[in-house]
Enzyme design. Structure first.
Site, PDB file in Angstrom:
ATOM      1  NE  ARG A  30      99.303  49.238  25.667  1.00 61.44           N
ATOM      2  CZ  ARG A  30      99.636  47.955  25.537  1.00 61.44           C
ATOM      3  NH1 ARG A  30     100.800  47.498  25.970  1.00 61.44           N
ATOM      4  NH2 ARG A  30      98.805  47.114  24.956  1.00 61.44           N
ATOM      5  CE1 TYR A  49      96.416  42.220  27.506  1.00 64.27           C
ATOM      6  CE2 TYR A  49      95.041  40.457  26.633  1.00 64.27           C
ATOM      7  CZ  TYR A  49      96.052  41.384  26.467  1.00 64.27           C
ATOM      8  OH  TYR A  49      96.698  41.477  25.262  1.00 64.27           O
ATOM      9  CD  GLN A  87     106.432  43.333  30.532  1.00 67.09           C
ATOM     10  OE1 GLN A  87     105.622  44.118  31.030  1.00 67.09           O
ATOM     11  NE2 GLN A  87     106.124  42.500  29.547  1.00 67.09           N
ATOM     12  CD1 TRP A 114     106.621  36.888  23.094  1.00 66.85           C
ATOM     13  CD2 TRP A 114     108.486  36.937  21.840  1.00 66.85           C
ATOM     14  NE1 TRP A 114     106.756  38.145  22.565  1.00 66.85           N
ATOM     15  CE2 TRP A 114     107.882  38.216  21.801  1.00 66.85           C
ATOM     16  CE3 TRP A 114     109.668  36.737  21.122  1.00 66.85           C
ATOM     17  CZ2 TRP A 114     108.428  39.268  21.067  1.00 66.85           C
ATOM     18  CZ3 TRP A 114     110.212  37.781  20.402  1.00 66.85           C
ATOM     19  CH2 TRP A 114     109.604  39.033  20.376  1.00 66.85           C
ATOM     20  CG  ASP A 115     105.988  37.864  27.507  1.00 62.38           C
ATOM     21  OD1 ASP A 115     105.640  37.762  26.314  1.00 62.38           O
ATOM     22  OD2 ASP A 115     105.995  38.946  28.123  1.00 62.38           O
ATOM     23  CG  ASP A 125     101.721  43.854  20.041  1.00 58.48           C
ATOM     24  OD1 ASP A 125     102.455  42.879  19.818  1.00 58.48           O
ATOM     25  OD2 ASP A 125     101.073  43.968  21.091  1.00 58.48           O
ATOM     26  CD  GLU A 183     105.281  46.486  28.008  1.00 58.06           C
ATOM     27  OE1 GLU A 183     104.716  47.417  28.625  1.00 58.06           O
ATOM     28  OE2 GLU A 183     104.680  45.760  27.186  1.00 58.06           O
TER      29      GLU A 183
END
Ligand code: 2M8
Length: 442
Positions: free
Chosen positions: A214, A89, A430, A44-45, A180, A415
């Site tokens: 986070r 990542y 971001q 979706w980004d 998330d 972000e």
């Protein structure tokens, strides 16, 4: 962000800096979601990024969408991550265990994300056709060529995730929602009990060194357990409902799907696939109704549902405003706008800017610095404003634009942002934040 304030002087400079961010994050093949924390393409980004890119180059924007489509699975699913070769990542493609399940040569995760693509493609096509000339021609060619692929994507969502007549899509992982660790998922996650699994080392907390911004380690162990559950059945759509410990009807994703079906129908009618339009409109209608039916009459907010327990999830999160995206009911729209502008949301006088936080700022579980548990997300501001504008609400679009631009003038393209102080959090530079800055300025 460092002490070094990096304020922007005027809107011209904001646009230039946003273009610089996208250029710096561009690997040539893909614009990564962020330079350090997210060195890959997220589904979706990529759609938001493509819209931002289209303000500079329609050709480059379409290339981004083509790159995403090249990773589409045979089932029709568009995976939530398309991996670049940049290391660092976690979880990486090995940990995902998608080799064998994904098409030959594709390095991707094995889950999906909200289907904003058709909505943003329509936006890009409208921009390009208004410009005419080469841009218009490119957009038309792209739409004609790729429409069957986007329709496959929607058919996959409808049939494997929403074929039960509820008008709501099921997700098997919080990552599929894009939000998330939202408190929406605390109940369902509390029932996920990780079993035996390979140990893991997170990399996100090496990059965002203030760990309070986070998700927690406990949350991550559940995220990884769900990945393992899927990998164990080879990401077989038919088996997921039988094995997954997390199954939620995601109301926000469903509203996005309702709107996206309408947008895809419009494109199909315009670009040579009109025979598919009635089906797409029917799905749009089905999911619009599904979303409306979740609204809690007491709070006025839309709700998710835990499929495994049947429980409604009615926490005051931004997902409660799903009907702003999809509803056709004027009374519901009016009620939602009243709440949206009231003291629990954008009307909270303590806010740095009158923008919606990811959970209500008066919610007792608010964590104003922690990811999807409280901060303000620039990409959400633009998306909701875009949906309101599509209804003809220029005035609210203008208000959200003004507040969003004021927020972004601090210059880090965060972000997410602390709601009361306006401090940028999470990743800086971001991509989707820079992309929506360009959309606001377009
Ligand atoms: C965040 O999610 C990823 C996992 O997909 C992560 O934390 O590693 C979410 O904000 C998601 O919505 C977003 O697409 C992604 C990349 O920006 O980051």
């Amino acid at each position: 962000p460092g002490e070094a304030a990096y304020p922007i002087r005027d809107l011209g400079e904001l646009g230039q800096r946003a273009r610089d961010v996208l250029a710096a994050n561009d690997l040539g093949t893909m614009v990564t979601a962020a330079p350090n924390l997210y060195p890959h393409m997220w589904s979706w980004d990529a759609a938001f990024v493509a819209a931002g890119l289209s303000t500079m180059s329609v050709a480059r924007a379409l290339q981004e969408l083509d790159y995403l489509l090249a990773a589409q699975w045979n089932s029709g699913m568009i995976p939530h991550i398309v991996f670049s070769d940049v290391p660092g990542y976690f979880p990486d493609v090995e940990r995902w265990g998608t080799r064998g399940a994904s098409p030959e040569g594709v390095q991707s995760s094995g889950i999906c994300q909200p289907p904003v693509h058709a909505t943003l493609l329509r936006r890009i096509v409208e921009r390009a056709t208004a410009a005419g000339g080469e841009d218009g021609r490119l957009a038309e060619e792209f739409a004609r060529r790729t429409l069957p692929r986007w329709i496959d994507w929607h058919a996959w969502l409808r049939n494997t995730r929403g074929g039960d007549g509820s008008g709501l899509l099921t997700i098997y992982h919080g990552w599929e929602s894009g939000m998330d660790n939202s408190p929406r998922f605390d109940g369902p996650y509390s029932r996920v009990r990780p079993g035996e699994m390979e140990p893991f080392v997170r990399t996100d907390t090496l990059k965002v060194t203030d760990h309070s911004q986070r998700p927690s380690d406990e949350e991550y162990s559940r995220y990884l357990w769900l990945v393992q559950q899927m990998a164990d059945v080879g990401f077989d759509d038919a088996r997921l409902p039988k094995v997954m410990a997390f199954q939620v009807k995601d109301v926000f994703m469903s509203a996005i799907f309702a709107a996206a079906n309408e947008d895809l129908a419009v494109l199909a009618e315009q670009f040579g696939h009109s025979e598919e339009a009635p089906q797409l409109r029917q799905w749009s209608q089905e999911f619009r109704q599904g979303v409306d039916a979740t609204v809690d009459q007491g709070t006025g907010l839309a709700r998710d549902r835990d499929v495994l327990t049947g429980e409604w999830i009615g926490l005051p999160t931004i997902a409660g405003f799903a009907p702003l995206i999809s509803t056709g009911s004027q009374p519901l729209l009016d009620r939602q706008l009243g709440i949206f502008e009231g003291p629990d949301w954008t009307g909270d006088p303590r806010l740095a800017f009158p923008l919606p936080a990811s959970t209500s700022t008066t919610y007792e579980g608010l964590k104003p610095r922690q990811y999807w548990r409280g901060p303000v997300w620039p990409v959400m501001n633009w998306f909701l404003a875009h949906c309101l504008r599509r209804r003809g609400d220029e005035e609210r679009y203008r208000q959200l634009r003004e507040a969003s631009l004021a927020q972004l003038m601090e210059g880090h393209f965060g972000e997410y942002y602390e709601p009361f102080t306006g401090e940028p959090l999470g990743s800086m530079d971001q991509s989707w934040t820079a992309a929506v800055a360009l959309e606001w300025l377009a």
